[in-house]
Design an enzyme around this catalytic site. Structure first.
Site, PDB file in Angstrom:
ATOM      1  N   ALA A 118       0.843  -1.204   0.000  1.00 15.60           N
ATOM      2  CA  ALA A 118       0.000   0.000   0.000  1.00 15.60           C
ATOM      3  C   ALA A 118       0.876   1.251   0.000  1.00 15.60           C
ATOM      4  CB  ALA A 118      -0.934  -0.015   1.200  1.00 15.60           C
ATOM      5  N   THR A 156       0.721   4.319  -1.322  1.00 14.07           N
ATOM      6  CA  THR A 156       0.219   5.660  -0.992  1.00 14.07           C
ATOM      7  C   THR A 156      -0.154   5.736   0.485  1.00 14.07           C
ATOM      8  OG1 THR A 156      -2.056   5.126  -1.677  1.00 14.07           O
ATOM      9  CG2 THR A 156      -0.603   6.059  -3.328  1.00 14.07           C
ATOM     10  N   ASP A 157      -0.658   4.646   1.052  1.00 14.06           N
ATOM     11  CA  ASP A 157      -0.916   4.617   2.498  1.00 14.06           C
ATOM     12  C   ASP A 157       0.371   4.853   3.282  1.00 14.06           C
ATOM     13  OD1 ASP A 157      -3.638   4.292   2.657  1.00 14.06           O
ATOM     14  OD2 ASP A 157      -3.568   2.119   2.874  1.00 14.06           O
ATOM     15  N   TYR A 158       1.397   4.085   2.947  1.00 14.46           N
ATOM     16  CA  TYR A 158       2.636   4.169   3.714  1.00 14.46           C
ATOM     17  C   TYR A 158       3.322   5.519   3.535  1.00 14.46           C
ATOM     18  CZ  TYR A 158       2.500  -0.746   5.084  1.00 14.46           C
ATOM     19  OH  TYR A 158       2.153  -1.948   5.646  1.00 14.46           O
ATOM     20  N   ALA A 170       1.566   8.103   5.514  1.00 14.25           N
ATOM     21  CA  ALA A 170       1.949   7.995   6.922  1.00 14.25           C
ATOM     22  C   ALA A 170       3.301   8.664   7.170  1.00 14.25           C
ATOM     23  CB  ALA A 170       2.002   6.522   7.334  1.00 14.25           C
TER      24      ALA A 170
END
Length: 360
Positions: free
Chosen positions: A132, A134-136, A139
Protein backbone atom coordinates in the site's frame (compact mmCIF):
# COMPACT_ATOMS: atom_id res chain seq x y z
CA UNK A 1 3.87 4.14 15.33
CA UNK A 2 6.75 6.03 13.71
CA UNK A 3 6.45 8.71 16.38
CA UNK A 4 6.19 6.08 19.13
CA UNK A 5 9.42 4.51 17.85
CA UNK A 6 11.02 7.95 18.22
CA UNK A 7 9.91 8.20 21.85
CA UNK A 8 6.42 9.67 21.76
CA UNK A 9 3.88 8.44 24.31
CA UNK A 10 1.00 7.56 21.97
CA UNK A 11 -2.61 7.05 23.05
CA UNK A 12 -4.74 5.26 20.47
CA UNK A 13 -8.33 6.40 20.99
CA UNK A 14 -10.64 3.69 19.67
CA UNK A 15 -14.38 3.19 19.61
CA UNK A 16 -15.84 0.53 21.88
CA UNK A 17 -15.94 -1.78 18.83
CA UNK A 18 -12.30 -1.05 18.10
CA UNK A 19 -10.32 0.04 15.07
CA UNK A 20 -11.98 -1.54 12.04
CA UNK A 21 -8.57 -2.79 10.88
CA UNK A 22 -8.11 -4.94 13.99
CA UNK A 23 -9.38 -7.92 11.99
CA UNK A 24 -6.38 -7.70 9.64
CA UNK A 25 -2.93 -9.14 10.43
CA UNK A 26 -1.47 -5.82 9.29
CA UNK A 27 -3.00 -4.11 12.32
CA UNK A 28 -0.30 -5.48 14.60
CA UNK A 29 2.33 -4.19 12.19
CA UNK A 30 0.98 -0.63 12.37
CA UNK A 31 0.31 -0.24 16.10
CA UNK A 32 3.43 -1.13 18.04
CA UNK A 33 4.23 1.09 20.99
CA UNK A 34 0.75 2.58 21.43
CA UNK A 35 -1.56 2.50 24.43
CA UNK A 36 -5.21 1.82 23.61
CA UNK A 37 -8.12 3.58 25.26
CA UNK A 38 -11.66 2.63 24.17
CA UNK A 39 -14.09 5.55 24.35
CA UNK A 40 -17.55 6.33 22.99
CA UNK A 41 -17.03 9.79 21.50
CA UNK A 42 -20.75 10.16 20.92
CA UNK A 43 -21.27 10.68 24.65
CA UNK A 44 -20.53 13.85 26.57
CA UNK A 45 -18.36 12.00 29.06
CA UNK A 46 -16.44 10.33 26.24
CA UNK A 47 -15.65 13.66 24.62
CA UNK A 48 -14.59 15.00 28.02
CA UNK A 49 -11.99 12.25 28.26
CA UNK A 50 -10.53 13.17 24.87
CA UNK A 51 -10.59 16.84 25.80
CA UNK A 52 -8.57 16.09 28.92
CA UNK A 53 -6.07 14.12 26.85
CA UNK A 54 -5.80 16.94 24.29
CA UNK A 55 -5.35 19.59 26.97
CA UNK A 56 -2.08 18.01 28.05
CA UNK A 57 -1.00 16.55 24.68
CA UNK A 58 1.57 17.82 22.21
CA UNK A 59 -0.12 16.30 19.16
CA UNK A 60 -3.54 15.08 18.07
CA UNK A 61 -3.71 12.97 14.91
CA UNK A 62 -6.91 11.94 13.12
CA UNK A 63 -7.67 10.35 9.75
CA UNK A 64 -11.44 10.45 9.55
CA UNK A 65 -13.28 11.99 6.61
CA UNK A 66 -13.26 15.81 6.70
CA UNK A 67 -15.89 17.17 9.09
CA UNK A 68 -16.34 13.98 11.14
CA UNK A 69 -13.98 15.06 13.91
CA UNK A 70 -15.76 18.42 14.10
CA UNK A 71 -19.14 16.73 14.40
CA UNK A 72 -17.81 14.52 17.17
CA UNK A 73 -16.59 17.60 19.04
CA UNK A 74 -12.88 16.77 18.71
CA UNK A 75 -12.01 18.93 15.67
CA UNK A 76 -9.14 21.38 15.43
CA UNK A 77 -11.09 24.45 16.60
CA UNK A 78 -12.55 22.68 19.64
CA UNK A 79 -9.27 21.18 20.84
CA UNK A 80 -7.06 24.16 20.02
CA UNK A 81 -9.26 26.27 22.26
CA UNK A 82 -8.21 23.97 25.10
CA UNK A 83 -4.54 23.88 24.13
CA UNK A 84 -3.13 26.63 21.85
CA UNK A 85 0.20 24.76 21.65
CA UNK A 86 -1.43 21.71 20.11
CA UNK A 87 -0.21 20.31 16.79
CA UNK A 88 -3.37 18.93 15.16
CA UNK A 89 -2.72 16.65 12.21
CA UNK A 90 -5.38 15.53 9.73
CA UNK A 91 -4.63 12.85 7.15
CA UNK A 92 -7.43 12.27 4.65
CA UNK A 93 -8.09 10.62 1.32
CA UNK A 94 -8.38 13.73 -0.85
CA UNK A 95 -7.67 16.69 1.43
CA UNK A 96 -9.95 18.68 3.73
CA UNK A 97 -11.21 20.85 0.85
CA UNK A 98 -11.78 20.35 -2.85
CA UNK A 99 -14.09 18.46 -5.20
CA UNK A 100 -13.52 15.01 -3.64
CA UNK A 101 -13.72 16.06 0.00
CA UNK A 102 -16.62 13.72 0.81
CA UNK A 103 -15.32 10.66 -1.01
CA UNK A 104 -13.83 7.70 0.89
CA UNK A 105 -10.16 7.24 0.07
CA UNK A 106 -8.18 4.01 0.04
CA UNK A 107 -4.73 3.19 -1.26
CA UNK A 108 -5.79 1.19 -4.37
CA UNK A 109 -8.05 4.04 -5.49
CA UNK A 110 -5.16 6.50 -5.48
CA UNK A 111 -2.89 3.94 -7.10
CA UNK A 112 -5.46 3.74 -9.89
CA UNK A 113 -6.06 7.49 -10.21
CA UNK A 114 -2.43 8.60 -10.03
CA UNK A 115 -1.07 6.35 -12.76
CA UNK A 116 0.74 3.89 -10.50
CA UNK A 117 -1.26 0.89 -11.70
CA UNK A 118 -0.99 1.94 -15.34
CA UNK A 119 2.75 2.39 -14.89
CA UNK A 120 3.18 -1.16 -13.60
CA UNK A 121 1.37 -2.45 -16.68
CA UNK A 122 3.98 -1.04 -19.10
CA UNK A 123 1.21 -0.19 -21.55
CA UNK A 124 -0.65 -3.47 -21.03
CA UNK A 125 -3.17 -4.36 -18.36
CA UNK A 126 -2.85 -2.21 -15.21
CA UNK A 127 -1.37 -3.91 -12.16
CA UNK A 128 -2.44 -3.35 -8.55
CA UNK A 129 0.53 -3.12 -6.18
CA UNK A 130 -0.09 -5.24 -3.10
CA UNK A 131 2.16 -2.97 -1.03
CA UNK A 132 0.00 0.00 0.00
CA UNK A 133 2.46 2.59 -1.21
CA UNK A 134 0.22 5.66 -0.99
CA UNK A 135 -0.92 4.62 2.50
CA UNK A 136 2.64 4.17 3.71
CA UNK A 137 3.94 7.34 2.13
CA UNK A 138 1.01 9.34 3.48
CA UNK A 139 1.95 8.00 6.92
CA UNK A 140 5.57 9.08 6.41
CA UNK A 141 4.44 12.55 5.29
CA UNK A 142 2.16 12.71 8.33
CA UNK A 143 5.08 12.01 10.66
CA UNK A 144 7.18 14.64 8.85
CA UNK A 145 4.41 17.20 9.17
CA UNK A 146 4.01 16.53 12.89
CA UNK A 147 7.74 16.79 13.55
CA UNK A 148 8.00 20.00 11.53
CA UNK A 149 5.00 21.43 13.39
CA UNK A 150 6.65 20.62 16.72
CA UNK A 151 9.87 22.27 15.56
CA UNK A 152 8.03 25.45 14.57
CA UNK A 153 6.25 25.45 17.92
CA UNK A 154 9.58 25.35 19.73
CA UNK A 155 10.43 28.61 17.98
CA UNK A 156 7.07 30.37 18.11
CA UNK A 157 5.30 28.80 21.07
CA UNK A 158 2.20 28.31 18.94
CA UNK A 159 0.54 25.18 17.69
CA UNK A 160 -1.11 24.77 14.31
CA UNK A 161 -2.99 22.37 12.07
CA UNK A 162 -0.95 20.32 9.61
CA UNK A 163 -2.42 18.17 6.85
CA UNK A 164 -1.65 15.68 4.12
CA UNK A 165 -3.65 13.09 2.19
CA UNK A 166 -3.44 10.03 -0.01
CA UNK A 167 -3.83 12.36 -3.00
CA UNK A 168 -0.81 14.40 -1.90
CA UNK A 169 1.20 11.25 -1.22
CA UNK A 170 0.35 9.62 -4.56
CA UNK A 171 2.04 12.50 -6.39
CA UNK A 172 4.83 13.16 -3.90
CA UNK A 173 6.12 9.59 -4.15
CA UNK A 174 6.34 10.01 -7.92
CA UNK A 175 8.39 13.20 -8.01
CA UNK A 176 10.66 11.70 -10.66
CA UNK A 177 7.67 10.86 -12.84
CA UNK A 178 5.71 14.07 -12.29
CA UNK A 179 7.93 15.90 -14.73
CA UNK A 180 6.44 17.39 -17.88
CA UNK A 181 7.92 19.47 -20.69
CA UNK A 182 7.57 19.60 -24.48
CA UNK A 183 9.08 16.52 -26.09
CA UNK A 184 9.47 14.52 -22.90
CA UNK A 185 9.04 10.77 -23.39
CA UNK A 186 6.02 9.72 -21.34
CA UNK A 187 5.75 6.04 -22.26
CA UNK A 188 7.52 3.64 -19.93
CA UNK A 189 9.26 0.85 -21.79
CA UNK A 190 10.90 -2.33 -20.64
CA UNK A 191 14.59 -1.55 -20.14
CA UNK A 192 16.88 -4.50 -20.96
CA UNK A 193 19.41 -3.51 -18.31
CA UNK A 194 16.96 -2.65 -15.52
CA UNK A 195 14.64 -5.64 -15.27
CA UNK A 196 13.98 -9.18 -14.15
CA UNK A 197 15.72 -12.17 -15.69
CA UNK A 198 15.54 -15.94 -15.25
CA UNK A 199 18.48 -18.28 -14.90
CA UNK A 200 18.62 -21.74 -16.42
CA UNK A 201 16.97 -23.13 -13.26
CA UNK A 202 13.92 -20.89 -13.76
CA UNK A 203 14.76 -18.73 -10.73
CA UNK A 204 14.26 -14.98 -11.06
CA UNK A 205 16.67 -12.16 -10.24
CA UNK A 206 16.78 -8.43 -10.90
CA UNK A 207 19.64 -6.68 -12.69
CA UNK A 208 19.90 -2.94 -12.00
CA UNK A 209 22.42 -1.49 -14.44
CA UNK A 210 21.57 2.16 -13.98
CA UNK A 211 24.47 3.96 -15.64
CA UNK A 212 27.13 3.59 -18.31
CA UNK A 213 29.87 2.40 -15.95
CA UNK A 214 27.73 -0.51 -14.80
CA UNK A 215 26.82 -1.28 -18.42
CA UNK A 216 30.48 -1.72 -19.32
CA UNK A 217 30.95 -3.98 -16.28
CA UNK A 218 27.93 -6.04 -17.27
CA UNK A 219 29.29 -6.61 -20.77
CA UNK A 220 32.53 -7.90 -19.24
CA UNK A 221 30.73 -10.10 -16.72
CA UNK A 222 28.63 -11.71 -19.47
CA UNK A 223 31.65 -12.05 -21.78
CA UNK A 224 29.87 -9.85 -24.29
CA UNK A 225 32.49 -7.12 -24.40
CA UNK A 226 31.69 -6.17 -27.98
CA UNK A 227 28.35 -4.76 -26.78
CA UNK A 228 30.11 -2.14 -24.66
CA UNK A 229 31.42 -0.47 -27.84
CA UNK A 230 28.23 -0.89 -29.85
CA UNK A 231 26.83 2.61 -30.58
CA UNK A 232 23.28 1.25 -30.43
CA UNK A 233 23.69 0.67 -26.70
CA UNK A 234 25.84 3.65 -25.74
CA UNK A 235 23.38 5.20 -23.28
CA UNK A 236 20.34 4.42 -21.14
CA UNK A 237 17.96 5.89 -23.74
CA UNK A 238 19.70 4.17 -26.65
CA UNK A 239 19.42 0.82 -24.90
CA UNK A 240 15.73 1.56 -24.52
CA UNK A 241 15.37 2.54 -28.18
CA UNK A 242 17.12 -0.66 -29.27
CA UNK A 243 15.66 -3.00 -26.68
CA UNK A 244 14.24 -5.35 -29.34
CA UNK A 245 17.83 -6.16 -30.33
CA UNK A 246 19.46 -6.12 -26.90
CA UNK A 247 16.86 -7.93 -24.82
CA UNK A 248 17.05 -11.29 -26.64
CA UNK A 249 20.86 -11.25 -26.35
CA UNK A 250 20.75 -10.79 -22.57
CA UNK A 251 17.89 -13.24 -22.06
CA UNK A 252 19.76 -15.92 -23.99
CA UNK A 253 22.96 -15.35 -22.01
CA UNK A 254 21.28 -15.40 -18.60
CA UNK A 255 19.37 -18.57 -19.54
CA UNK A 256 22.66 -20.45 -19.92
CA UNK A 257 23.47 -20.64 -16.17
CA UNK A 258 21.47 -20.96 -12.93
CA UNK A 259 20.61 -17.92 -10.85
CA UNK A 260 23.22 -18.59 -8.16
CA UNK A 261 25.95 -18.54 -10.80
CA UNK A 262 24.84 -15.17 -12.12
CA UNK A 263 24.40 -13.58 -8.72
CA UNK A 264 27.92 -14.64 -7.81
CA UNK A 265 29.36 -13.49 -11.13
CA UNK A 266 27.57 -10.15 -11.08
CA UNK A 267 28.65 -9.50 -7.48
CA UNK A 268 32.26 -10.25 -8.42
CA UNK A 269 32.02 -7.57 -11.11
CA UNK A 270 30.35 -5.04 -8.74
CA UNK A 271 27.08 -5.11 -10.67
CA UNK A 272 23.84 -4.46 -8.72
CA UNK A 273 21.66 -7.57 -8.75
CA UNK A 274 19.37 -9.36 -6.30
CA UNK A 275 17.33 -12.55 -6.12
CA UNK A 276 13.55 -12.49 -6.17
CA UNK A 277 12.44 -14.00 -2.87
CA UNK A 278 9.62 -13.92 -0.37
CA UNK A 279 9.32 -11.40 2.42
CA UNK A 280 9.80 -14.19 4.96
CA UNK A 281 13.09 -15.10 3.29
CA UNK A 282 14.21 -11.48 3.49
CA UNK A 283 13.23 -11.29 7.17
CA UNK A 284 15.90 -13.94 7.81
CA UNK A 285 18.51 -12.25 5.61
CA UNK A 286 21.89 -11.78 7.39
CA UNK A 287 21.83 -8.02 6.72
CA UNK A 288 18.30 -7.69 8.13
CA UNK A 289 19.35 -9.59 11.26
CA UNK A 290 22.51 -7.50 11.56
CA UNK A 291 20.49 -4.28 11.60
CA UNK A 292 17.92 -5.75 14.03
CA UNK A 293 15.12 -4.93 11.62
CA UNK A 294 12.98 -7.77 12.96
CA UNK A 295 11.79 -7.65 16.58
CA UNK A 296 10.03 -10.39 18.53
CA UNK A 297 7.31 -10.08 21.17
CA UNK A 298 5.09 -12.31 23.28
CA UNK A 299 1.50 -11.44 22.35
CA UNK A 300 -1.35 -12.62 24.62
CA UNK A 301 -3.53 -13.57 21.64
CA UNK A 302 -1.12 -14.32 18.81
CA UNK A 303 1.77 -15.96 20.65
CA UNK A 304 5.30 -15.31 19.42
CA UNK A 305 5.04 -12.24 17.20
CA UNK A 306 7.64 -10.86 14.79
CA UNK A 307 7.41 -7.23 13.66
CA UNK A 308 9.47 -4.69 11.77
CA UNK A 309 12.35 -3.21 13.75
CA UNK A 310 13.40 0.42 14.08
CA UNK A 311 14.34 1.93 10.68
CA UNK A 312 16.18 5.00 12.01
CA UNK A 313 19.56 5.03 13.77
CA UNK A 314 20.76 7.82 16.08
CA UNK A 315 24.27 7.93 17.53
CA UNK A 316 23.39 9.73 20.78
CA UNK A 317 19.62 9.30 21.25
CA UNK A 318 18.68 5.79 20.19
CA UNK A 319 15.13 4.94 19.26
CA UNK A 320 13.09 2.90 21.70
CA UNK A 321 10.96 -0.18 21.40
CA UNK A 322 7.58 0.75 22.84
CA UNK A 323 6.39 -2.84 23.07
CA UNK A 324 3.81 -4.98 21.32
CA UNK A 325 0.59 -3.57 19.81
CA UNK A 326 -2.17 -3.06 22.39
CA UNK A 327 -5.32 -5.07 22.88
CA UNK A 328 -8.54 -3.09 22.48
CA UNK A 329 -8.90 -0.72 25.43
CA UNK A 330 -6.02 -2.43 27.21
CA UNK A 331 -4.82 0.79 28.85
CA UNK A 332 -8.13 2.56 29.37
CA UNK A 333 -8.14 2.35 33.16
CA UNK A 334 -4.47 3.33 33.52
CA UNK A 335 -4.87 6.34 31.21
CA UNK A 336 -7.98 7.51 33.05
CA UNK A 337 -6.20 7.23 36.39
CA UNK A 338 -3.44 9.46 34.98
CA UNK A 339 -6.15 11.94 33.98
CA UNK A 340 -7.44 12.09 37.56
CA UNK A 341 -10.35 9.66 37.43
CA UNK A 342 -10.72 7.54 40.57
CA UNK A 343 -11.74 3.87 40.65
CA UNK A 344 -15.41 4.64 41.27
CA UNK A 345 -15.60 7.06 38.35
CA UNK A 346 -13.88 4.58 36.03
CA UNK A 347 -16.26 1.81 37.11
CA UNK A 348 -19.25 4.11 36.51
CA UNK A 349 -18.02 5.02 33.01
CA UNK A 350 -17.59 1.36 32.19
CA UNK A 351 -21.05 0.42 33.45
CA UNK A 352 -22.58 3.19 31.32
CA UNK A 353 -20.64 1.99 28.25
CA UNK A 354 -18.74 5.23 27.91
CA UNK A 355 -15.44 3.32 28.00
CA UNK A 356 -14.34 -0.18 27.11
CA UNK A 357 -11.43 -2.43 27.84
CA UNK A 358 -10.69 -4.88 30.63
CA UNK A 359 -11.43 -4.00 34.25
CA UNK A 360 -8.68 -2.21 36.17
Amino acid sequence: MMLADLGADVFKVESLAGDSFRELPGFVGWNRGKRSIAVDLKTVDGRTIVERLAARADVVMENMRPGVADRLGVGYAQLRALNPRLIYCSTTGFGSTGPYVDRPGFDPLLQAMSGVQALQGFGGDPQYLRVAITDYYAAALTAQAVLAGLFVRERTGQGQRVETSLLHASLALQSGNVVDYPGKQSIFRDNPTYRLYQGSDGEWFFVAVGNQAFWVKLCAALDLRELADDPRFASWLLRLDNREVLLPLLEKRFAEQPRAHWLSTLAAHDIPAAPVQTLKDFMDDPAVRHHEMIREYDHPELGRLRLMGMPLVFSESPTRDGGRPPLLGEHTAAILRDLGYDAAAIDDLRKRRVIGGPPA
